[in-house]
Design a protein around this motif. Structure first.
Motif, PDB file in Angstrom:
ATOM      1  N   GLN A 165       0.995  -1.125   0.111  1.00 32.04           N
ATOM      2  CA  GLN A 165      -0.143   0.073  -0.011  1.00 32.04           C
ATOM      3  C   GLN A 165       0.789   1.316   0.092  1.00 32.04           C
ATOM      4  O   GLN A 165       0.718   2.143  -0.965  1.00 32.04           O
ATOM      5  N   GLU A 224       1.207   4.094  -3.337  1.00 31.19           N
ATOM      6  CA  GLU A 224       0.999   5.411  -2.733  1.00 31.19           C
ATOM      7  C   GLU A 224       2.080   6.294  -3.639  1.00 31.19           C
ATOM      8  O   GLU A 224       1.791   7.226  -3.984  1.00 31.19           O
ATOM      9  N   GLU A 225       3.318   5.870  -3.173  1.00 32.60           N
ATOM     10  CA  GLU A 225       4.398   6.832  -3.362  1.00 32.60           C
ATOM     11  C   GLU A 225       4.624   6.769  -4.981  1.00 32.60           C
ATOM     12  O   GLU A 225       4.962   7.664  -5.541  1.00 32.60           O
ATOM     13  N   ASN A 231       2.345   6.170  -7.084  1.00 32.58           N
ATOM     14  CA  ASN A 231       1.159   7.081  -7.968  1.00 32.58           C
ATOM     15  C   ASN A 231       1.514   8.464  -7.703  1.00 32.58           C
ATOM     16  O   ASN A 231       1.036   9.604  -8.521  1.00 32.58           O
ATOM     17  N   LYS A 232       2.177   8.955  -6.547  1.00 33.34           N
ATOM     18  CA  LYS A 232       2.411  10.544  -6.351  1.00 33.34           C
ATOM     19  C   LYS A 232       3.380  10.924  -7.312  1.00 33.34           C
ATOM     20  O   LYS A 232       3.467  12.448  -7.587  1.00 33.34           O
ATOM     21  N   ARG A 286       8.988   7.710   3.201  1.00 37.87           N
ATOM     22  CA  ARG A 286       7.951   7.259   3.907  1.00 37.87           C
ATOM     23  C   ARG A 286       8.213   6.157   4.856  1.00 37.87           C
ATOM     24  O   ARG A 286       7.468   5.949   5.797  1.00 37.87           O
TER      25      ARG A 286
END
Length: 302
Positions: free
Chosen positions: A212, A216-217, A219-220, A271
């Motif tokens: 997850q 997320e990183e 897609n950023k 992160r």
């Protein structure tokens, strides 16, 4: 002094130059090649090359650019059209100078024998260049790998192809290398490539949570495509970590995949630190064995 007398004096003054320019160097069939004939031929061919290059530039950068044709394809068509103009112009120039094509054919045939023995490599590269232009396994702008050379094609010539590497080094590769050897074309269909980012975390971490966070990183990052979307593979149970491989697609970093890898590594590391995800270092188990040594003559044993 009359006008005719002036002309006679000028003729006498320039007569040595006229004699030099009219001197016959050699004959080809019924055509005598004087100095002025050879100079005229040279000037005609220089003008032909200039006109061919000018028309090619207008065709590639002006006419075909209006129809949003890919740059590499425009370059290929422009090169073929330039060859056609040079061939047609050469025939016109030779015919205008009265050169006998039968005699010229004999000379070309004799040169062909010499070429067959002494210039095989050059002919091979020229023929390979024609195959490249018509078959188009590569084109200007493509990202290719030939042996240990990786770079962008900036020019396809009659004998060789010019490649610019990431270090801005220009490499001249003979055209035959692209025909006789394996070539990797990273952008043959489009400028989209998949980049792999390997990473690992401690065995105490939850793989689903790691997945997850990493996605997320990914897609950023604005340089990562959303279609196809990023994906995280669970690849291995390593000696000191559970290993993953992040797969992302990009069109910007075709020539510099390591730059996108670096961006993702920076973001994922920050992160992981925020989420207290442990990144393990190599671990080794060391076993100590206690040995008993017996000494002679009552010495103390270890």
């Amino acid at each position: 002094m009359t006008f005719n007398e002036i002309l006679e004096k000028l003729k006498d003054f320039f007569q040595p130059l006229i004699d030099v320019l009219s001197y016959t160097i050699f004959s080809l069939g019924k055509t005598d090649f004087t100095v002025i004939t050879i100079l005229s031929l040279i000037f005609s061919f220089v003008a032909l090359v200039y006109i061919a290059n000018l028309i090619r530039s207008l065709l590639v950068n002006k006419l075909m650019a209006r129809y949003n044709i890919e740059y590499g394809i425009r370059q290929t068509y422009g090169y073929i059209f330039r060859l056609f103009i040079l061939l047609l112009g050469t025939l016109i120039i030779l015919n205008s100078f009265g050169i006998n094509f039968t005699t010229l054919g004999i000379v070309v045939g004799a040169l062909g024998v010499g070429i067959g023995f002494g210039l095989q490599t050059i002919v091979d590269n020229i023929v390979s260049g024609m195959i490249i232009l018509f078959d188009q396994p590569i084109k200007v702008g493509d990202r290719v790998q030939v042996g240990d050379i990786i770079g962008d094609i900036i020019k396809i010539g009659g004998r060789a192809t010019t490649i610019r590497t990431n270090d801005n080094i220009i490499v001249i590769v003979p055209n035959s290398e692209f025909i006789s050897k394996m070539v990797i074309n990273w952008s043959h269909n489009d400028r989209r490539i998949r980049i792999k980012v390997p990473l690992g975390v401690s065995y105490k971490e939850d793989p689903d949570r790691v997945k997850q966070i990493v996605l997320e990183e990914a897609n950023k990052n604005e340089n990562v495509l959303s279609n196809p979307e990023p994906f995280l593979l669970f690849t291995d149970y390593g000696s000191s970590s559970i290993d993953f491989t992040l797969l992302v697609w990009s069109t910007k970093y075709v020539d510099r995949p390591a730059f996108l890898q670096s961006e993702l590594y920076y973001a994922i590391f920050r992160r992981f630190k925020e989420e207290n995800i442990e990144i393990p270092f190599p671990q080794r188990d060391i076993n100590f064995r206690n040995e008993l040594t017996i000494k002679k003559d009552g010495e103390q044993a270890n």
